[in-house]
Scaffold this active site. Sequence first.
Site, PDB file in Angstrom:
ATOM      1  CD  GLU A   1      -5.726   4.200  -1.436  1.00 16.90           C
ATOM      2  OE1 GLU A   1      -6.010   4.576  -0.294  1.00 16.90           O
ATOM      3  OE2 GLU A   1      -6.551   3.706  -2.000  1.00 16.90           O
TER       4      GLU A   1
ATOM      5  CE1 TYR B   1      -3.972   2.386   0.843  1.00 17.42           C
ATOM      6  CE2 TYR B   1      -2.126   3.616   2.075  1.00 17.42           C
ATOM      7  CZ  TYR B   1      -3.358   3.776   1.671  1.00 17.42           C
ATOM      8  OH  TYR B   1      -4.146   4.662   1.592  1.00 17.42           O
TER       9      TYR B   1
END
Length: 378
Positions: free
Chosen positions: A190, A102
């Site tokens: 993201e 992530y």
Amino acid sequence: MNLHEYQAKRLFAEHGVPIPQGEVATAPADAREITRELGGKVVVKAQVLTGGRGKAGGVKLAANPDEAEQHASDILGLDIKGFTVRKVLIDEQAPGIDQEIYLAVLIDRAARRPMVMASAAGGMDIEEVAETTPDKIFTVHIDPSLGVRGYQTTYLAAAMDLPRELWRDFHKIVVGLYNCFMSNDASLTEINPLVITGEGKLLAVDGKMTIDDNALSRQPRLAEMRDTDEEPEAEREARLSGINFIQLDGNIGCMVNGAGLAMTTMDIIKLFGGDPANFLDIGGGAKAEQVATALRLILSDPKVEAVLINIFGGITRGDEVARGIVEALSQVDTDVPMVVRLAGTNAEEGLEILAEAEMETAVTLSDAARKAVKAAQS
Ligand code: GDP
Ligand code: MN
């Protein structure tokens, strides 16, 4: 404003972030053609402005053009968390996935700086990781006058136990994601997941990006990327009328002028045991027409069982607001009880108009909130 995955990834790529080759399709036959051009093995992905598409059946691997066409036909038209899929992204498959990471850049309001967030527990819901295993999330704050420093990405890479040979590429990706964030006035960029492929390379297979609405006037290219099909009808109407409107889960509709007063009104509703159905700020100097639009928006929500109107007149005039309310009620047929509290500029004139229309009024905010909560309960 949220961007679609394919839009976000293309912007990332402009800053050197590696992404799979891919193309958007709106019909199954296009999916087949794109797959053929990409050479066969693809992933078909629903393009909707919400996460968790994978779990909802919106991300499927295809080994050939036939399969891609079949998946596209299954996914197009699917409803994912209230969003209808109208486009699919056909991406070249990653050559195997060894690990999912992530990586995101966002604003840390408390620190008043952009922050890079990274975790080796990628691929899943980051909110869940933050809740259950917060020690698996690593962050660094970026000084905007310096940008991302080498020691910062080294720290993140080491903390995540990233293979040493990927540190240099990881650094470039963080810098790219940060530059993409800054130059597009984003509030979030993201990648989840950033994968380590079977060939040992980093690849951004998913992308999410949120643009600060206040910057859209100086980001015309991004403003044009808005997918109006995806915007809930009520929110689009509010945006076009200059009304700040956010729907919530409660049953008391609120119409207020000023963001601070709107927050206070919601707090007071909660204090008296009620639950607000929305945040709505009609802004300063609202005219009758805007008030009417606002009230129509509130009443279009079937959850709403009472409405509290709280106006503190400054530039906004009480009589304008009252006229707007009466106007709105002549347009919509409703039996939802309403309480109005008017104070400040031209409140007397406004209250007279409301009295003629037999509207329930209150003098203080507490009184108004108490009445609205009671009305919603009965
Ligand atoms: P999300 O569920 O909306 O976050 O969609 P993602 O794009 O993150 O996809 C969900 C999951 O599908 C990822 O975490 C991967 O495990 C898997 N996935 C996505 N792209 C590929 C790919 O190219 N190859 C393989 N094998 N899996 C993929
Ligand atoms: Mn994802």
